[in-house]
Design a protein around this motif. Structure first.
Motif, PDB file in Angstrom:
ATOM      1  N   PHE A  41       0.846  -1.190   0.000  1.00  0.00           N
ATOM      2  CA  PHE A  41       0.000   0.000   0.000  1.00  0.00           C
ATOM      3  C   PHE A  41       0.883   1.241   0.000  1.00  0.00           C
ATOM      4  N   ASN A  45      -0.296   4.191   0.972  1.00  0.00           N
ATOM      5  CA  ASN A  45      -0.705   4.937   2.158  1.00  0.00           C
ATOM      6  C   ASN A  45      -0.417   4.099   3.396  1.00  0.00           C
ATOM      7  N   ILE A  46       0.293   4.695   4.353  1.00  0.00           N
ATOM      8  CA  ILE A  46       0.672   4.011   5.584  1.00  0.00           C
ATOM      9  C   ILE A  46       0.064   4.763   6.762  1.00  0.00           C
ATOM     10  N   LEU A  47      -0.638   4.022   7.628  1.00  0.00           N
ATOM     11  CA  LEU A  47      -1.136   4.572   8.883  1.00  0.00           C
ATOM     12  C   LEU A  47      -0.175   4.145   9.981  1.00  0.00           C
ATOM     13  N   LEU A  76      -1.144   9.529   9.011  1.00  0.00           N
ATOM     14  CA  LEU A  76      -1.394   8.931   7.710  1.00  0.00           C
ATOM     15  C   LEU A  76      -0.393   9.532   6.725  1.00  0.00           C
ATOM     16  N   THR A 115       2.196   9.138   2.936  1.00  0.00           N
ATOM     17  CA  THR A 115       2.379   8.555   1.610  1.00  0.00           C
ATOM     18  C   THR A 115       3.724   9.033   1.070  1.00  0.00           C
ATOM     19  N   LYS A 117      -7.992   2.329   1.238  1.00  0.00           N
ATOM     20  CA  LYS A 117      -6.878   1.389   1.206  1.00  0.00           C
ATOM     21  C   LYS A 117      -5.647   2.004   1.863  1.00  0.00           C
ATOM     22  N   TYR A 118      -5.216   1.362   2.906  1.00  0.00           N
ATOM     23  CA  TYR A 118      -3.994   1.771   3.582  1.00  0.00           C
ATOM     24  C   TYR A 118      -3.460   0.592   4.381  1.00  0.00           C
ATOM     25  N   SER A 119      -2.214   0.662   4.734  1.00  0.00           N
ATOM     26  CA  SER A 119      -1.583  -0.377   5.542  1.00  0.00           C
ATOM     27  C   SER A 119      -1.145   0.240   6.855  1.00  0.00           C
ATOM     28  N   GLN A 120      -1.062  -0.605   7.892  1.00  0.00           N
ATOM     29  CA  GLN A 120      -0.765  -0.098   9.225  1.00  0.00           C
ATOM     30  C   GLN A 120       0.614  -0.554   9.679  1.00  0.00           C
TER      31      GLN A 120
END
Length: 884
Positions: free
Chosen positions: A4, A6-8, A21, A23, A131-134
Motif C-alpha cells: 500500500f 498509504n501508511i497509517l 497517515l 504517503t 486502502k492503507y496499511s498499518q
C-alpha cells in the motif's frame, strides 16, 4: 503481501494513541493527517504462552480456490482446517459498541457506555481513504533489550544467530522462539538483541471490531521504539562519520536515550522509569547519560536531539544548561525529504515515533535502515492474498489484452513524438530569431542580481538596528542615572532579554527595573566582592517601551507644488500656508515648460535625465538670475577631465562635475557611454590673477571668492604648480582665481561680513529679504550670493544654509550680532534637543549643535555624561552663570 502506498503509523504508549497517515510522492514523505486519542485504560497484555495458542488457531493457508475459484483436491484438507466459524467467533466475543460511534450497526444493539473498542473504532472511521496499511510500535513492556558483549562480528551469519539466540536464552533463563528475536551489531562487535514476548494488543482489538469497519485492516510492520527512533535519526539527519549525536526520548511514563556515531548505534539505554510527573526526571536522564559516558560506553557527543514529550517540560533549556558546549534542539524534519501541514509543525517532536514508522516503510532500502519486523506470522499468513474467486480471471484478461494495449500505446507515443519534432523545429527557428536578445537579457539579469544583493545587504544591516539601539540607550540611561550598579551579562530570550548585574545597594535594583515598560526581577542574591557586600541580581526585560513608534519612526516626504514663471521677473509664488519644500519633480516641470518636446525622467535620488538625440542640451531659462544647466551625454573615449576642459577650459574642475552627479557616478574613473550628466554651465567664468595680501590663506580666499571656506581645495588645485604646500602662501605672490567675468577682484580687499541663515518651514527668498533688509525686493542679492547652492530662486529647501550680507542695507530691522561659542559639559539625562532649547531657545535647532560637534558625535541619539560640546550661546546662558 499486498503493498500500500498509504501508511497509517500507530504509536501506543499506555493510554495514548497517536497516528499519522503518510504517503511517498516524488522523493518526499507526505505526512497528511495527525490524530491523537486517549483510551479509558491501557490495552491488556497477552503473554507468550497465549500467543502460541493464537498462532496455532489462526495459522490459515490460502488455497487455489480462494485465488482462482478452482477446486483442488490437494487443498481440501487445508480448507477443512479453516473453520468458517472462526471469524464469526471473534465477532461474538467482541464487546458491544456505542451507537454514536458506529455507522452501520445493528439496530437491535443496546446503547452502552463508551469503551476502548469504541475509541479505536472512532479512530479508524475518521480515516478518509479506503486502502492503507498499518505500521505499529511494540509496547515497551513486551520487548526486552539486551546488550551482548563479544566478538560476534567475526562469526558467519548463521552461526552468529544461533550463538546470539543461545546467549539470550541463557541470560533470560527461558526458551525464546527464534522468530521472536531480532538483533543488530555495534561498530565494536557487540550486539543489541530485541526479544518480543507477547501479542500486540491493538491487533486483537482490531480483529474484534473488524465487522464494524468497512475496509479490511492490513498490517505491514511492527517494531520496538528504539529501532523506530534509530531509522528516524539516520534518515532525517546527515550525520558525519566522526560526529556523535544523542537522541533523548521523553514519554509520559518512562524515558530513554541512544548515542549514534555516523550511521552506527553506539549505545541504547534501558528504560528510565521516570514519567512527566516526576520532579527529577531530567536530572535522572542527564545523570544516566553522564554516568554511562564516565564508564566509557560512548565518547563525547556534540548534539542532543529531543523527542516525545520533551517540549511539555521545556527540556531544551535544561539540557542547554547541563551541557553548555553541546548543541541542543527539538526534532526538526528535513524539508527536502518531508512535507507536512503548517499547523502540525509544532507537534513534530511528540509524533517522533509515528514519523519513524513512516520512514521505516517509505524510505529507500539502504544498508543503514533497520528493517526488523516483529509482526506475528499468523497475521502475515492471513494477509498474503485476497480471497476473491474472480481474481485469476481478471489476471488472465489482463494478460490477453496486453498486446492490444501495447499497440495502442505505441501509436499514441509515435503521434506524440512527431508532434514534438514539429514543435522543436518551430522553437529552434524562434530561438534563432531571438538570439540577439540574449546579451541584453544577460546584462539586465546581472544588473538585477547586483541590485538585489544590495537590497538584501541593506535589509540585513537595517533590520533590528533601531530596536537594539533603543534598548541599549534605555539600559545606558539607567546605568548613568543610578550610581553603584553594573551589568555583567545579558542574554536574548524569545520574549525580551535577561540582564545580570551587580549593585552596591539593594534599592537600585528596583529603580533600574522601573526604567522599562515591562520588566520583572528574577533573583537578588547577597554576595561579597573584596569583603564589600554587594547584590547580584537578574532582571528579565519583557518590553523596553510601550510605544512601538520608537522602533519604527515614520518619515513623511513633502509633496511638490506647481511652479509659475514670470517672463520679466522671477519671484517666489508660494503663500505662507503652502508647502515648505519643493521637490525635484517641480524642476522637471520647469524643464518641460522650457523644452516642451523634452520629457525629463527621474533616474535616482531626484537626478534629472533628459532623453535627447544630440550630445548636449543648453537649457536657457528666461530668468536672468538663474544659472543655465547643460545635460551632457557621454561620448566614446570621454573622461570627466576631458568634459571639464570642454566646458571650463581646464581639467581641474572635473571634481565639480563628479560631485554634482555623484548619485549617477559611483566611480569617477568610470563613466558609461551615453550616460547623461548634469553640468552647471559656468561659461561666463574666467581665470584672473590675485595678489596675496598679509593675513591671507586659502581658506579665507575660498570664503571670500567662492562663499565657502571648505572649497579651498579647489583653489589649491588651480594653483598646485606654484603652491607646493597648501598651508604656505607668500605676500605679493600671484595666484589664479576662477571667478565670474567683470568681477573686480582687486578692489575686494576686505571680506564681506556674512551671517548664515538656516531655512525653516514656509520661508521664501522674499521673506528672508524682508527679515534682514526690511525690503522684499532685495531677494535677488541673496540669490546672487548663494547661486552655487540655489539652482532656482523659486526653490529653497528646509535646512539649507544661506549666506546673508550684513552691510547690504543699514536700515535692516534685524540687527546682526555675533554669537559667542561656549563649551557645555553634558550632564545626566540631557539630549541635543534639551541643550538646543537651553542655549538657542528652540529645541528644533539641535542640528546646529550637532554640526559644530560632528567630529565627536557619531550618533545623534547618544551623547554621554561629561562630554564637552561647542554650542552657540544665543540665550546668554554662560553670561548669567558667570554673573551668578
Amino acid at each position: 503481501m499486498a503493498k500500500f502506498n498509504n501508511i497509517l503509523s500507530i504509536y501506543i504508549n499506555g493510554r495514548d494513541i497517536k497516528t499519522i497517515l503518510s504517503t511517498y510522492h516524488k522523493g518526499k514523505i507526505r505526512l497528511n493527517v495527525f490524530d491523537h486519542v486517549s483510551l479509558l485504560s491501557p490495552l491488556p497484555i497477552t503473554t507468550l504462552e497465549s500467543l502460541k495458542a493464537i498462532s496455532e488457531e489462526d495459522g490459515d493457508v490460502e488455497t487455489t480456490e480462494d485465488v482462482f475459484g478452482i477446486d483442488s483436491a490437494s487443498e481440501t484438507e487445508i480448507d477443512s482446517e479453516l473453520s468458517a466459524d472462526d471469524e464469526s467467533g471473534l465477532e461474538k466475543e467482541a464487546p458491544e459498541l456505542s451507537l454514536d460511534m458506529v455507522g452501520d450497526v445493528d439496530e437491535n444493539l443496546e446503547e452502552e457506555s463508551e469503551s476502548n473498542h469504541d475509541i479505536i473504532l472512532g479512530l479508524y472511521t475518521r480515516i478518509a481513504i479506503k486502502k492503507y496499511s498499518q505500521a505499529i510500535n511494540l509496547p515497551r513492556n513486551l520487548v526486552n533489550t539486551i546488550r551482548l558483549s563479544g566478538n560476534y562480528s567475526q562469526m558467519k551469519p548463521r552461526n552468529r544467530r544461533k550463538q546470539i539466540l543461545a546467549d539470550v536464552q541463557d541470560r533470560m533463563e527461558r526458551h525464546i522462539p527464534e522468530n521472536n528475536l531480532k538483533y543488530f551489531l555495534t561498530p565494536d562487535g557487540d550486539v543489541y538483541a530485541f526479544v518480543f514476548l507477547g501479542q500486540i494488543p491493538l491487533i486483537k482489538i482490531t480483529d474484534e471490531i473488524q465487522k464494524y469497519i468497512k475496509s479490511k485492516q492490513h498490517y505491514t510492520h511492527a517494531a520496538p521504539n528504539d529501532i523506530i527512533l534509530t531509522n528516524l535519526l539516520f534518515y532525517n539527519y546527515n550525520i558525519d562519520a566522526e560526529e556523535n549525536i544523542a537522541l533523548v526520548n521523553i514519554e509520559d511514563n518512562d524515558s530513554s536515550f541512544l548515542i549514534a556515531k555516523g550511521k552506527s548505534i553506539l549505545y541504547l539505554s534501558y528504560p528510565i522509569q521516570k514519567g512527566l510527573n516526576s520532579p527529577d526526571l531530567l536530572n535522572s536522564v542527564s545523570g544516566k547519560v553522564l554516568y554511562e559516558h564516565d564508564l566509557g560506553r560512548f565518547p563525547e557527543f556534540t548534539r542532543i536531539i529531543l523527542t516525545g514529550q520533551a517540549k511539555k517540560i521545556d527540556a531544551m533549556e535544561f539540557f542547554q544548561t547541563s551541557f553548555p558546549e553541546v548543541e541542543v534542539e527539538y526534532l526538526k524534519l528535513d524539508p527536502e525529504k518531508f512535507e507536512l501541514p503548517e499547523e502540525n509543525q509544532a507537534e513534530i517532536a511528540e509524533y517522533a515515533i509515528p514519523i519513524g514508522l513512516a520512514i521505516t516503510l517509505h524510505q529507500p532500502k539502504t544498508k543503514d535502515a533497520l528493517t526488523h519486523n516483529f509482526l506475528p506470522d499468523y497475521v502475515v499468513r492471513r494477509q498474503k492474498v485476497m480471497k476473491l474467486a474472480w481474481h485469476g480471471v481478471i489476471l488472465l484478461l489482463l494478460i490477453l489484452s496486453s498486446p492490444m494495449g501495447i499497440d495502442w500505446l505505441y501509436k499514441e507515443k509515435t503521434k506524440t513524438y512527431n508532434e514534438s519534432l514539429s514543435k522543436s523545429a518551430n522553437l529552434n527557428i524562434a530561438i534563432t530569431d531571438l538570439e540577439w536578445v540574449s546579451p541584453i537579457v544577460d546584462s539586465l539579469a546581472n544588473d538585477y542580481s547586483i541590485n538585489m544583493a544590495k537590497l538584501a545587504l541593506l535589509d540585513t544591516l537595517s533590520k533590528g538596528t533601531l530596536r537594539w539601539s533603543v534598548t541599549y540607550s534605555r539600559i545606558y540611561e539607567a546605568l548613568m542615572d543610578l550610581d553603584g550598579l553594573w551589568i555583567t551579562n545579558f542574554k536574548s530570550k524569545p520574549r525580551g532579554i535577561e540582564l545580570n548585574g551587580i549593585s552596591l545597594y539593594r534599592d537600585r535594583i528596583s529603580k533600574f527595573n522601573d526604567y522599562f515598560a515591562d520588566a520583572e526581577i528574577i533573583s537578588v542574591v547577597p554576595s561579597n566582592i573584596r569583603e564589600k557586600p554587594v547584590y547580584q541580581f537578574a532582571v528579565n526585560v519583557n518590553k523596553v517601551t510601550n510605544d512601538l513608534g520608537d522602533y519604527n519612526p515614520k518619515v513623511s516626504m513633502p509633496q511638490p507644488h506647481q511652479l509659475e514663471f514670470d517672463d520679466t521677473k522671477v519671484e517666489p509664488v508660494y503663500s505662507d500656508e503652502e508647502i515648505d519644500t519643493i521637490g525635484a519633480s517641480d524642476i522637471h516641470e520647469v524643464i518641460s515648460e522650457i523644452k516642451p518636446d523634452t520629457t525629463p525622467v527621474l533616474v535616482e535620488d531626484d537626478t534629472l535625465s533628459i532623453p535627447v538625440e544630440t550630445d548636449t542640451i543648453q537649457l536657457d531659462i528666461k530668468a536672468d538670475s538663474i544659472e543655465p544647466i547643460v545635460i551632457h551625454r557621454v561620448n566614446s573615449g570621454e573622461t570627466l577631465k576631458s568634459i571639464s576642459i570642454k566646458y571650463f577650459g581646464t581639467d581641474s574642475l572635473w571634481k565639480e562635475i563628479y560631485e554634482f552627479n555623484c548619485d549617477l557616478i559611483t566611480d569617477p574613473n568610470k563613466i558609461n557611454l551615453k550616460q547623461p550628466l548634469v553640468i552647471l554651465s559656468d561659461l561666463d567664468r574666467q581665470a584672473v590673477a590675485y595678489t596675496v595680501k598679509a593675513g591671507d590663506n586659502l581658506k579665507l580666499l575660498a570664503e571670500k571668492f567662492f562663499g565657502d571656506e571648505n572649497r579651498w581645495e579647489k583653489l589649491y588645485e588651480l594653483n598646485e604648480t606654484i603652491l607646493p604646500n597648501p598651508n604656505v602662501i607668500h605676500v605679493g605672490q600671484e595666484i589664479t582665481i576662477y571667478t565670474r567675468v567683470n568681477t573686480n577682484i582687486v578692489e575686494q580687499t576686505e571680506p564681506i561680513p556674512m551671517v548664515f541663515h538656516r531655512v525653516v518651514s514656509g520661508e521664501t527668498l522674499k521673506k528672508i529679504s524682508k527679515k534682514y533688509y526690511n525690503d522684499e525686493s532685495k531677494w535677488e542679492e541673496i540669490y546672487e550670493l548663494n547661486k552655487e547652492i540655489i539652482l532656482n530662486p523659486n526653490i529653497i529647501h528646509i535646512g539649507q544654509e544661506l549666506k546673508i550680507n550684513t552691510i547690504l542695507d543699514t536700515n535692516a530691522i534685524v540687527p546682526i550680532k555675533s554669537v559667542p561659542i561656549v563649551i557645555h559639559k553634558v550632564v545626566s539625562g540631557e539630549s541635543l534637543k534639551e541643550i538646543a532649547d537651553m542655549y538657542l531657545g528652540d529645541e528644533n535647532r539641535w542640528e546646529e549643535i550637532y554640526k559644530l560637534n560632528h567630529d565627536q558625535i557619531f550618533n545623534i541619539d547618544y551623547i554621554y555624561v561629561g562630554q564637552k560640546l561647542k554650542v552657540p550661546d544665543e540665550m546668554g546662558i554662560s553670561g548669567r552663570n558667570n554673573k551668578d
